[in-house]
Design an enzyme around this catalytic site. Sequence first.
Site, PDB file in Angstrom:
ATOM      1  N   ARG A 247      36.966  43.750  54.089  1.00 51.46           N
ATOM      2  CA  ARG A 247      35.515  43.852  53.957  1.00 51.46           C
ATOM      3  C   ARG A 247      34.838  42.593  54.462  1.00 51.46           C
ATOM      4  O   ARG A 247      35.293  41.478  54.198  1.00 51.46           O
ATOM      5  CB  ARG A 247      35.124  44.082  52.493  1.00 51.46           C
TER       6      ARG A 247
ATOM      7  N   LEU B 192      34.837  32.415  41.976  1.00 51.00           N
ATOM      8  CA  LEU B 192      34.398  32.497  43.361  1.00 51.00           C
ATOM      9  C   LEU B 192      33.438  31.376  43.743  1.00 51.00           C
ATOM     10  O   LEU B 192      32.513  31.053  43.004  1.00 51.00           O
ATOM     11  CB  LEU B 192      33.690  33.845  43.547  1.00 51.00           C
TER      12      LEU B 192
ATOM     13  N   ARG C   1      37.284  37.061  56.067  1.00 50.50           N
ATOM     14  CA  ARG C   1      37.970  36.500  54.907  1.00 50.50           C
ATOM     15  C   ARG C   1      39.488  36.550  55.017  1.00 50.50           C
ATOM     16  O   ARG C   1      40.175  35.615  54.606  1.00 50.50           O
ATOM     17  CB  ARG C   1      37.513  37.241  53.649  1.00 50.50           C
TER      18      ARG C   1
ATOM     19  N   ASP D 126      39.597  51.222  35.584  1.00 50.41           N
ATOM     20  CA  ASP D 126      39.722  52.422  34.742  1.00 50.41           C
ATOM     21  C   ASP D 126      39.410  53.711  35.510  1.00 50.41           C
ATOM     22  O   ASP D 126      40.160  54.688  35.432  1.00 50.41           O
ATOM     23  CB  ASP D 126      38.753  52.343  33.542  1.00 50.41           C
TER      24      ASP D 126
ATOM     25  N   THR E 166      31.015  31.087  46.808  1.00 48.62           N
ATOM     26  CA  THR E 166      30.536  31.992  47.864  1.00 48.62           C
ATOM     27  C   THR E 166      30.760  31.469  49.272  1.00 48.62           C
ATOM     28  O   THR E 166      30.707  30.268  49.532  1.00 48.62           O
ATOM     29  CB  THR E 166      29.034  32.301  47.681  1.00 48.62           C
ATOM     30  N   GLU E 167      30.939  32.439  50.183  1.00 45.13           N
ATOM     31  CA  GLU E 167      30.985  32.162  51.604  1.00 45.13           C
ATOM     32  C   GLU E 167      29.680  31.510  52.061  1.00 45.13           C
ATOM     33  O   GLU E 167      29.638  30.857  53.102  1.00 45.13           O
ATOM     34  CB  GLU E 167      31.129  33.513  52.313  1.00 45.13           C
TER      35      GLU E 167
ATOM     36  N   HIS F 123      39.766  36.464  48.632  1.00 44.37           N
ATOM     37  CA  HIS F 123      38.659  35.631  49.109  1.00 44.37           C
ATOM     38  C   HIS F 123      39.187  34.220  49.279  1.00 44.37           C
ATOM     39  O   HIS F 123      39.876  33.703  48.406  1.00 44.37           O
ATOM     40  CB  HIS F 123      37.516  35.660  48.088  1.00 44.37           C
TER      41      HIS F 123
ATOM     42  N   GLY G  65      29.873  53.671  34.512  1.00 41.75           N
ATOM     43  CA  GLY G  65      29.752  52.322  35.065  1.00 41.75           C
ATOM     44  C   GLY G  65      28.301  52.027  35.372  1.00 41.75           C
ATOM     45  O   GLY G  65      27.581  52.864  35.919  1.00 41.75           O
ATOM     46  N   ALA G  66      27.860  50.822  34.999  1.00 41.87           N
ATOM     47  CA  ALA G  66      26.438  50.473  35.137  1.00 41.87           C
ATOM     48  C   ALA G  66      26.266  49.191  35.938  1.00 41.87           C
ATOM     49  O   ALA G  66      25.427  48.353  35.634  1.00 41.87           O
ATOM     50  CB  ALA G  66      25.788  50.343  33.766  1.00 41.87           C
ATOM     51  N   GLY G  67      27.068  49.041  36.996  1.00 39.85           N
ATOM     52  CA  GLY G  67      26.829  47.963  37.952  1.00 39.85           C
ATOM     53  C   GLY G  67      25.855  48.445  39.012  1.00 39.85           C
ATOM     54  O   GLY G  67      25.120  49.417  38.797  1.00 39.85           O
ATOM     55  N   GLY G  68      25.865  47.781  40.146  1.00 44.16           N
ATOM     56  CA  GLY G  68      24.894  48.113  41.198  1.00 44.16           C
ATOM     57  C   GLY G  68      24.939  49.569  41.626  1.00 44.16           C
ATOM     58  O   GLY G  68      23.899  50.219  41.751  1.00 44.16           O
ATOM     59  N   ALA G  69      26.143  50.103  41.860  1.00 44.74           N
ATOM     60  CA  ALA G  69      26.245  51.479  42.352  1.00 44.74           C
ATOM     61  C   ALA G  69      25.791  52.475  41.285  1.00 44.74           C
ATOM     62  O   ALA G  69      25.026  53.398  41.567  1.00 44.74           O
ATOM     63  CB  ALA G  69      27.682  51.778  42.783  1.00 44.74           C
TER      64      ALA G  69
ATOM     65  N   PHE H 112      26.812  34.143  57.296  1.00 45.56           N
ATOM     66  CA  PHE H 112      27.910  34.567  56.439  1.00 45.56           C
ATOM     67  C   PHE H 112      29.104  34.924  57.308  1.00 45.56           C
ATOM     68  O   PHE H 112      28.945  35.229  58.497  1.00 45.56           O
ATOM     69  CB  PHE H 112      27.481  35.792  55.621  1.00 45.56           C
TER      70      PHE H 112
ATOM     71  N   HIS I  21      40.055  39.351  45.070  1.00 49.47           N
ATOM     72  CA  HIS I  21      38.611  39.490  44.986  1.00 49.47           C
ATOM     73  C   HIS I  21      38.092  40.922  45.029  1.00 49.47           C
ATOM     74  O   HIS I  21      37.234  41.296  44.234  1.00 49.47           O
ATOM     75  CB  HIS I  21      38.001  38.684  46.141  1.00 49.47           C
TER      76      HIS I  21
ATOM     77  N   GLN J 217      41.367  42.493  49.106  1.00 51.91           N
ATOM     78  CA  GLN J 217      40.892  41.255  49.717  1.00 51.91           C
ATOM     79  C   GLN J 217      41.146  40.021  48.851  1.00 51.91           C
ATOM     80  O   GLN J 217      40.820  40.023  47.671  1.00 51.91           O
ATOM     81  CB  GLN J 217      39.388  41.362  49.970  1.00 51.91           C
TER      82      GLN J 217
END
Lengths: 241, 594
Positions: free
Chosen positions: B409, B252, B286, B221, B254-255, B242, B16-20, B120, B367, B240
């Site tokens: 969250r 989405l 939320r 996955d 955004t809040e 949203h 996986g190549a998202g933020g984490a 927020f 969400h 969650q």
Amino acid sequence: MRVELRIRRYNPEVKKKPWWGEYDVDDVNPNDSVLDVLHRVKWTIDGSLSMRRSCAHGVCGSDAMRINGTNALACKVLVGRLAKEGSEKVNIQIEPLLGLPVEKDLIVDMEPFFAHYRSAMPFFVNETPAPDDKRERRQTPEDRAKFDDTTKCILCAACTTSCPSFWANGRYVGPATIVQAHRFIFDSRDRAYQERLEILGQRFGVWRCRTIFNCTSACPRDIEVTRAIAEVKKALATGIV
Amino acid sequence: MSEKIHTHIFDSVIVGAGGAGLMAALYASRSSNVAVISKLYPTRSHTGAAQGGIGAALGNLEEDHWEWHAYDTVKGSDFLADQDVVDILCREAVETVIELEHMGLPFDRTPEGKISQRRFGGHTNNETGQPVMRACHAADRTGHMILQTLYQQCIKNQVQFYDEYHVMDLIRIDDTIRGVVTVNIATGEYHIFHSKAVLIATGGWGRCWEVTSNAHSLTGDGAAICLRRGIPLEDMEFFQFHPTGIFRLGILLTEGVRGEGGVLVNDQGERFMERYAPTIKDLASRDVVSRAIYLEVQAGRGIGGNNYVHLDVRPETVNHYLKEAGEDRRIDAAYIEEKLPDIADFTRTYLGVDPVREPMPVQPTAHYAMGGIPTDLHGRVVLDGENTILDGLYAAGEVACVSVHGANRLGTNSLVDLVVFGRRAGLHMADYCLEADLLPLPDNAASSVVNEISRIRGNSGGVKSHQIRTDMQRTMTDNVGVFRTAETLAKAREVLENLAEQYESIEIDDKGKRFNTDLLEAWELGCLIELAQATTESALARFESRGAHARDDFTDRDDENWLKHTLCFKDGDSNRLDYKPVTLGRYEPKPRVY
């Protein structure tokens, strides 16, 4: 409404040459996107139809393709907007992006595109020490605004593959690479603008741009691509950023 | 039929190549040989869809403290979050956001040139209870900026990527990890990545539901693969919704819209959140806001009697309420365009609604998974209620459950989680690889993937994945949504069992190898069904209402019996549940009022 789709198909495992696939889809909501209709075809008519897609709302950049001759993200084009006023039927022609090798159906080889992107140092460079208070480097809102537009790029390739200069010679780095470099060249915190300008001043850099504006029309993020390229040209010509 | 299997050797692989995944890659690659594997091009990852901001108590615009952020997070979690890791999250949020800025992330700026912050949901000044400006943002594309910046730094640091490789199995032999099995999407060929360590960072599974903010690719996955390999999933009942997804589409909004002053309005033109959360109104957590919308619709106060309400950010509306609240600030149309350009673009594109002139129709949208693969504070995966560590396996980001989000969250904390725990997991994994040996691959390491793929490819049962997926999404939306009861959950269990059976008879049209997305979608559907089942089983067993898990038949939170995390295991075709205690700290559970 009824959608009559004509899709450029290609699968070398099945046939050597590309062909046109024709599919009629009924009961389409005019607010459905072209991606929704492609999914209807894939999920209910022919599962072998292949395309990339992910977010389905215009921020991931997976599903750029040629829709009625114009580059766009399939998830951002609504079917109703392609129909003639008051018409209950619409014809849509879908092709893969031009200028990149087709792998299968609407999927093109993105590697040449990303190789160009990587060539112009698309990353922040500032090796000077961070502020002593261990906080952020300061930047005025005015300096931040100078490159705001080009931070929106999602690397979908719609601009580069709409550019006649790129079609004519794939060694041209293309608009997306310049947009990504622009984002750093005009960032007051960055320290590598001279190296980037040198790269973009070469034979296959910005001067291949003939100011045709196809890129600006194609951009699904409404980036003023041609303006960004002009700003880079001007910086090269004057040495001032 | 024998298949050619390619093998690659690395110290570690990141799935996986998202933020984490990218944050972990930046750190792990400093001292070890890392491969990042993604079924997408990295910049297509769904981190890029995050909009409003990343929470950190920088205090750039008003007084703030990381301890306030921690309390808000614990309260938001309905006291189910583990307080030791919440402290880490909120303390390290500050240095990590500064680090992102040093990597070049183009945050919006205050007049003094500092990182700009906005209000927020659920983020408060702990002394006054009023909303605090804590969400560091770059217009309404903060996630896009984080994803781009991390990818750019990975290019700079020459991280090795395997784009469009689909990970389908984890090679686990007893309590050791040997790598992962993948399919190269372009060729259909099998590739084994043989490694000392694996980090799972594949994101969530919002595609279990019909209306979702999640990308088509968010099919869980990594979580499903771990579940199949004997690893439990924690707190699956907490998913969650949203409150402000675009009506029908789920996209989405955004809040941050409410953070900038937007309000929710029912058919009578009433700002109904004043009744549900008198102190912070539209900026309540939320789960609270989603339930309020649901109840307004149930009471017949949806717009025109439909199942949506309005989100109103028209300058005249916002200024009316700012004035009423005694604030000096006023906004205009240009401000909306500057602070919420993507939101304006979405509603104009998909609804033909101009948010400067008209209110936007919204409904709750599936969400975010609070639950997932259980980990410790270094991202190490734990195997049971005693927190036994499985050496060499890591998880971070939405797919993981540290647990910092508990039962609900707080907005902006997903991005904080990615970068704080992505970094921690990457660092720990690199150290682990310095000490650990590369253990040999077992014979036929890829055989279960090869068999399953051949089965799907060769099947002629006549059942289409689309049909099963649609039925699953409907049943999850109807029965495992904002509110649930024993009755709806039992119904979902029955339908899902039936769909799991039908799944065995799935038939695809594309029998080829190259870019066989027909096949991959069918395989992904298998993951979704198993995660939907784990969610339903976990929800059925929890006899209380807490955070996002709201039961009409058990309406109160029950700390005496249920202040504990669920662990859901897979035993053959069924699920088995176990529980583990919540780590408490400074904050004693108390009733949650906004």
